[in-house]
Design a protein around this motif. Sequence first.
Motif, PDB file in Angstrom:
ATOM      1  N   ASP A 193       0.817  -1.215   0.000  1.00  0.00           N
ATOM      2  CA  ASP A 193       0.000   0.000   0.000  1.00  0.00           C
ATOM      3  C   ASP A 193       0.852   1.268   0.000  1.00  0.00           C
ATOM      4  O   ASP A 193       0.393   2.343   0.356  1.00  0.00           O
ATOM      5  N   ASN A 195       2.126   2.964  -2.580  1.00  0.00           N
ATOM      6  CA  ASN A 195       1.636   3.912  -3.581  1.00  0.00           C
ATOM      7  C   ASN A 195       0.217   4.339  -3.223  1.00  0.00           C
ATOM      8  O   ASN A 195      -0.723   3.559  -3.332  1.00  0.00           O
ATOM      9  N   VAL A 196       0.056   5.561  -2.794  1.00  0.00           N
ATOM     10  CA  VAL A 196      -1.264   6.058  -2.424  1.00  0.00           C
ATOM     11  C   VAL A 196      -2.040   6.488  -3.667  1.00  0.00           C
ATOM     12  O   VAL A 196      -3.205   6.136  -3.843  1.00  0.00           O
ATOM     13  N   TRP A 197      -1.380   7.251  -4.536  1.00  0.00           N
ATOM     14  CA  TRP A 197      -2.068   7.727  -5.734  1.00  0.00           C
ATOM     15  C   TRP A 197      -1.050   8.278  -6.722  1.00  0.00           C
ATOM     16  O   TRP A 197      -0.012   8.821  -6.316  1.00  0.00           O
ATOM     17  N   THR A 198      -1.356   8.119  -7.997  1.00  0.00           N
ATOM     18  CA  THR A 198      -0.564   8.752  -9.040  1.00  0.00           C
ATOM     19  C   THR A 198      -1.501   9.417 -10.032  1.00  0.00           C
ATOM     20  O   THR A 198      -2.628   8.961 -10.253  1.00  0.00           O
ATOM     21  N   ARG A 212       3.117  11.854  -7.780  1.00  0.00           N
ATOM     22  CA  ARG A 212       3.053  10.559  -7.113  1.00  0.00           C
ATOM     23  C   ARG A 212       2.976  10.787  -5.609  1.00  0.00           C
ATOM     24  O   ARG A 212       3.794  11.525  -5.045  1.00  0.00           O
ATOM     25  N   THR A 214       3.062   8.801  -1.939  1.00  0.00           N
ATOM     26  CA  THR A 214       3.430   7.518  -1.346  1.00  0.00           C
ATOM     27  C   THR A 214       3.299   7.550   0.158  1.00  0.00           C
ATOM     28  O   THR A 214       3.373   8.604   0.793  1.00  0.00           O
ATOM     29  N   ASP A 242      -4.324  -2.187 -10.572  1.00  0.00           N
ATOM     30  CA  ASP A 242      -5.232  -2.256  -9.427  1.00  0.00           C
ATOM     31  C   ASP A 242      -6.569  -2.789  -9.930  1.00  0.00           C
ATOM     32  O   ASP A 242      -7.377  -2.061 -10.509  1.00  0.00           O
ATOM     33  N   GLN A 245      -9.834  -0.991  -8.890  1.00  0.00           N
ATOM     34  CA  GLN A 245     -10.118   0.290  -9.507  1.00  0.00           C
ATOM     35  C   GLN A 245     -10.433   0.141 -10.992  1.00  0.00           C
ATOM     36  O   GLN A 245     -11.256   0.856 -11.544  1.00  0.00           O
ATOM     37  N   LYS A 266      -3.648   3.936  -8.396  1.00  0.00           N
ATOM     38  CA  LYS A 266      -2.597   3.520  -7.464  1.00  0.00           C
ATOM     39  C   LYS A 266      -1.506   2.692  -8.130  1.00  0.00           C
ATOM     40  O   LYS A 266      -0.353   2.720  -7.708  1.00  0.00           O
ATOM     41  N   LYS A 267      -1.865   1.940  -9.159  1.00  0.00           N
ATOM     42  CA  LYS A 267      -0.918   0.978  -9.738  1.00  0.00           C
ATOM     43  C   LYS A 267      -0.940   1.103 -11.258  1.00  0.00           C
ATOM     44  O   LYS A 267      -1.565   0.314 -11.956  1.00  0.00           O
TER      45      LYS A 267
END
Length: 765
Positions: A193, A195-198, A212, A214, A242, A245, A266-267
């Motif tokens: 977990d 990577n929170v958001w990109t 990014r 993290t 993800d 998502q 996230k991924k």
Amino acid sequence: MSPRKYILVLPVLFASLFSSQKLENLSKFVNPIIGTEKMGHTFPGATVPFGAVQLSPETDSLSYEVNGKYNPDVYKYCAGYRYEDKTIVGFSHTHFSGTGHSDLGDFLIMPTVGKLKLNPGTAQKPGSGFRSRFSHQNEKAEAGYYKVKLDDYNILAEMTATTRVGVHQYTFPKSDDAHIILDLMAGIYNYDDKNVWTYVRIENDHRITGYRQTNGWARTRTVYFAMEFSKPFKSYGQKNFDTKQAYRGFWRKWNQDDNFPEIAGKKIRMHFDFDTQENEKVQIKFAISPVSQANALENLTTETPDWNFEKIKSQAQNVWNKELNKIVVNTLSEDDKVNFYTAMYHTFINPTTYMDANGEYKGLDQNVHQAKGFTNYTTFSLWDTYRALHPFFNIIQPKRNDDMIKSMMAHYDQFSLKMLPVWSHYANENWCMSGYHSVSLIADAIIKGTYTGNPEEALKACIATSNKRNYEGIGEYIDKGYISAEKIGTSVSNTVEYAYDDWAIAQIAKKLGKTDIYNEYLKRSENWKNVFDKSIGFMRPRLSDGSFKKEFDLMSTHGQGFIEGNSWNYSFFVPHNPEELMKVMGGKKKFGGNLDELFSMHLPDAFFADTEDITREGIIGGYVHGNEPAHHVAYLYNVAGQPWKTQSQIRKILTMQYKAKPDGLGGNDDCGQMSAWYIFSSLGFYPVSPGSDEYWIGSPSIINAKLNLENGKTFEIEAENQSEKNVYIERIELNGKPFDGYKLKHEDIMKGGKLVFFMNYKLKK
């Protein structure tokens, strides 16, 4: 053009740096490969001195956990690259140098040709993903430049950097199926977990921006970027790994996988596709920012206004050469010179610049701040670097060290807890290791006249930090004079380190004429005595009832009250008062005998089993050079009246623990601390107790050296009759006059002059 005043404009900087003096080509002696094998944890890629960008290859990206259990191999990849590996998975833009913990590894880029693959595959089966095999024969690492041939794709990868921009150059074969992959999932020390958001925005057919977020070692870290290609891409796409998502994106009204202008998740891994001619060069400029996409783009256009890769590379290497020429040294062998200048290179990587070209940065309060009159820095591994790196900066980089302390004061001002940094990076406090060693840096800089800020405010910050009663046993330390073994597992090491830090605070108070504070903290600095068991002559964990812990093993590093060491290592940790330590240990003869035993003992196998980050190469007897608590210990023979033993041991450590080869470091370089030890000791002296104005004499290994100081003065060092066998000092002269004793003053260096060691192979007792 923004009306804001720029703190740094690179073309002007470069013009001013190199217009005045003839520099020796010292960068040719830098070998960034040193320390990349085994446990040195350095990276070989391209960066500039104290740069925000460290563009370097990753040979793997391992998860912290495998099937819900800790992955022991992840420790090996603190720098992302291991010399032992045979494949490269890509090139990312941020790294730590030589640490025993990690984060970063942001924005991994990988060029490929042929069928598109968006999974890295495994090292055992590189063809199963986009990674590529490579050979060290086709790899070259220099200060400010890195290149390697990616064998699976016949692509030559080259990279250089400015302070905030990584510059890639990929020479492709002829192909109508060439790709550049941007991996927004990859990272060093990955949690599932992390990577929170990109977010990615396609601005046009050659520019993209994004960010990014993290949640790794730094819990709230956001890095913004701007990326430009030297030629338009013909198409692009992405894959969201993800699965949760992926099924709810856009209610399936859009196909996000191909040519969609905004991507978030996230991924995510993206690909940009090209047609290439034989030997066609495709360049990428990749800028980062702690503040915004707009600032990242501004950094890019400010620092890299054109597409001249060779010019940018030359500028980076010129800057390195300028920094390296601050010490011009002659050595007995070329390997010694390589070791020396690679050590200088490693000391000038961290801390890293943490602000944009316009002076903006994100603070501990997560708000945007403006650095006014100073450069803001991050990456403070203070448990390591207070010992030698920052004292080295007080001689060779005083302006930068002044700014680093101002950065720590800004950290204090912005932090809701009102504490100075412990181990901080990217607007986060990581709370790693023990002590409150910011106070050591501040004391050392104030005592040596480096700090230009308000010393009264600095003292207040030091006192506030030292009195955080609910942090790591400080309340009990204040009340009882020690931390009990029941309280925390590092009770002894914390107690003795707090005692040293309190002594450092006392030195600031003394300098400012604060007698009451001086007396209070000088008394606190004696608390190490409360965990010294006179009945055995060693440091020992103490229980809350005042008794010493019965189940105790001097040799063990596990469960005995110490961090990265055992009682043998920490029993010599009283750098601020070794004379008193020698007294309570039993006098000169006993003290010297204990030092002899430390350097000659045989460690049991259990010692290594308990200590995963110590390798046998980093140890001499029971002396652990690969960990920092004992870095001053070889110099303690001086106080025991046996300076010849200091001289012998220093030369032995220099020879055994530092070599001009990939596994040439006997432990983590720890953001330059190991390298700073090498530089000081090679020159013949060392800061045993930062916060004082003294350096203790060792045994120089250089033939001669010239320190070109920022104040315009020069300090020269010569070792007459130098050889590998002539490790003993017959006599010393300072400015043509006999030098007695073993303590060199800071002012003796900074006012310029000449220190001459007369070396011999015979003992002088």
